[in-house]
Design an enzyme around this catalytic site. Structure first.
Site, PDB file in Angstrom:
ATOM      1  N   CYS A   5      10.053   0.995   3.269  1.00 15.06           N
ATOM      2  CA  CYS A   5       8.919   0.674   2.937  1.00 15.06           C
ATOM      3  C   CYS A   5       7.796  -0.128   3.680  1.00 15.06           C
ATOM      4  O   CYS A   5       6.702   0.277   4.159  1.00 15.06           O
ATOM      5  CB  CYS A   5       8.944   0.088   1.390  1.00 15.06           C
ATOM      6  SG  CYS A   5      10.116   1.035   0.210  1.00 15.06           S
ATOM      7  N   HIS A  43       3.861  -4.857  -0.958  1.00 11.53           N
ATOM      8  CA  HIS A  43       4.863  -4.892   0.044  1.00 11.53           C
ATOM      9  C   HIS A  43       4.684  -5.211   1.341  1.00 11.53           C
ATOM     10  O   HIS A  43       5.384  -5.007   2.326  1.00 11.53           O
ATOM     11  CB  HIS A  43       5.725  -3.660  -0.128  1.00 11.53           C
ATOM     12  CG  HIS A  43       7.263  -3.953   0.290  1.00 11.53           C
ATOM     13  ND1 HIS A  43       8.131  -2.805   0.526  1.00 11.53           N
ATOM     14  CD2 HIS A  43       7.836  -5.186   0.221  1.00 11.53           C
ATOM     15  CE1 HIS A  43       9.340  -3.484   0.531  1.00 11.53           C
ATOM     16  NE2 HIS A  43       9.074  -4.722   0.382  1.00 11.53           N
TER      17      HIS A  43
END
Length: 474
Positions: free
Chosen positions: A107, A163
């Protein structure tokens, strides 16, 4: 000329041949047959052809990411059991890329590569695979897609999963986005909004925002409102980052499963969000189909706003699929540099400038889209932070040939480089392998012993790039 350029045929627009060919073609997304050939174009698809001679203003940009969505999880990419009519329609209206890749296999590194246009290993935060605590993040001093577009007159927003670091040091609003609404961490429970550390993780700007409805519904509403808004004549960039279909395996309405995961998080179970005792192929299908519906809602809002024609919509995934994903015929999945870990669905639509119903086999990866969007916005990258991606604006808009080049990836314990149809790969076994993806997209026929010179050349090319990156910390 690279081998994949041979697939870019030229169409005679307006001629009898062009009209008859268009009439005979069936649009993308009709079902698995539309993606039956993973390495080329199927019989129902038109090869890519740039639309020439059109002009438009600088586009709005709606950049949508799914989370852990596999390469073949869309029906327009071959899924036999997941139905994605809205994304299939988007593909019919634009260009579907068969050989598109994420910037990394997990990610946060891929998000670094998108936001900076550079290999994740250029920055300390990008070395985390993925970011799991507050020790790393995207430095606010580093130029980003958002900060560069904002400096050129764009309104900017990020809705959904960030993130790229936690407060107080890292935030979208510190890195070029005017607005942020979403979560900071890598995963959260869809109803309670509890993150990997048990913290509440839904924010507006840098302040927590209380809303215990299903997360995908919330950010879909926010995105629909943003694309409908009057931005004072400014073009805009919206990064819309869904967490769907990332674990935990909780679909809209699964309140009992949600309550159980929430209970375990509060009891101190550090692995509760991984939900390794939950989920199923059917639950995953529900989550992907919900993602498709959500994208459809945002696209309907965009159309109602009257901005559809001048908005470039991009859809992709941050890495390959995991666990319940449908990746056939690829090998590997998330966290691996095999094709299943980095090859992703990739759709681009811009009605004002790009014809629909097309397919492209040109290999591209995440940093290319950063370079492309900067060029389309008339914005130059920061010379102190040169891009690793290549702009595809000339290819998409003017039909320029794409030069054969190297696509590079590095994660702990694995390395990969693609040049044309050839891919050099070294997995955790430490064995160098060589595959010709044109005929072996599953990476089963190792050509290393038959092509030692080519293997050595690609390995040397990988090592040259690697030498310029930051080393992994011990």
């Amino acid at each position: 000329m690279s081998s994949y350029d041979n697939h870019l045929s030229r169409r005679a627009f307006g001629s009898a041949v062009g009209v008859s060919a268009a009439a005979a073609a069936v649009g993308l997304g009709a079902g698995p047959a539309a993606a039956s050939d993973a390495s080329g174009t199927g019989p129902e698809e038109r090869p890519f052809q740039a639309a020439r001679g059109r002009r438009s203003r600088r586009p709005n940009v709606l950049f949508i990411l799914g989370d852990d969505l596999g390469w073949a999880d869309l029906s327009s990419y071959g899924s036999p059991h997941i139905k994605t009519p809205n994304l299939d329609r988007l593909a019919r209206q634009g260009v579907r890329f068969t050989d598109a890749y994420s910037g990394s296999a997990t990610c946060s590194p891929t998000r670094f590569s998108l936001y900076t246009g550079r290999y994740p290993g250029r920055t300390e935060g990008g070395l985390a695979e993925p970011i799991a605590d507050k020790s790393a993040g995207l430095e606010p001093t580093h130029p980003t897609l958002a900060s560069l577009l904002r400096a050129s007159g764009y309104a900017t927003a990020l809705i959904g999963k960030w993130h790229c670091g936690y407060l107080p040091d890292y935030s979208p609003t510190k890195s070029g986005w005017d607005e942020f609404f979403g979560n900071f961490g890598g995963a959260l429970e869809y109803y309670s909004k509890l993150g990997l550390g048990g913290e509440y993780d839904l924010y507006e700007g840098d302040a927590t925002y209380k809303d215990l409805r299903y997360y995908t519904r919330i950010i879909t509403e926010r995105a629909a409102e943003y694309v409908s808004r009057d931005h004072g004549g400014k073009p805009w960039l919206l990064n819309l980052n869904f967490t769907t279909p990332h674990w935990p395996w909780i679909a809209d309405g699964d309140t009992e499963a949600s309550a159980e995961v929430e209970r375990r998080i509060k009891a101190g179970d550090a692995r509760a969000l991984w939900h390794q005792d939950g989920g199923s192929v059917d639950k995953y299908r529900q989550m992907v189909e919900d993602l498709d519906r959500s994208v459809g809602e945002v696209l309907k809002a965009l159309k109602r706003s009257g901005q559809e024609e001048d908005t470039l919509v991009f859809f992709s995934s941050d890495n390959g699929g995991e666990r319940f994903s449908y990746n056939w015929p690829l090998s590997g999945n998330k966290a691996s540099l095999q094709e299943g870990g980095i090859r992703v669905p990739n759709i681009v639509r811009w009605p004002a400038r790009i014809d629909g119903g097309q397919v492209s086999r040109v290999p591209v990866f995440t940093p290319d889209w950063t370079a492309t969007l900067l060029e389309l916005a008339g914005t130059r990258p920061d010379p102190a932070h040169p891009l690793d991606g290549v702009s595809l604006a000339g290819y998409l808009l003017r039909g320029e040939k794409t030069a054969e080049r190297n696509l590079f990836w590095r994660v702990r314990g694995e390395r990969a480089l693609r040049r044309g149809d050839w891919k050099y790969y070294r997995g955790k076994t430490g064995k160098d392998q060589l595959f010709n993806l044109a005929g072996d997209v599953r990476e089963q026929a190792d050509k290393a012993a038959l092509e030692p010179a080519r293997l050595a050349e690609l390995r040397a090319a990988w090592e040259k790039v690697d030498a310029g990156l930051l080393p992994y910390p011990n």
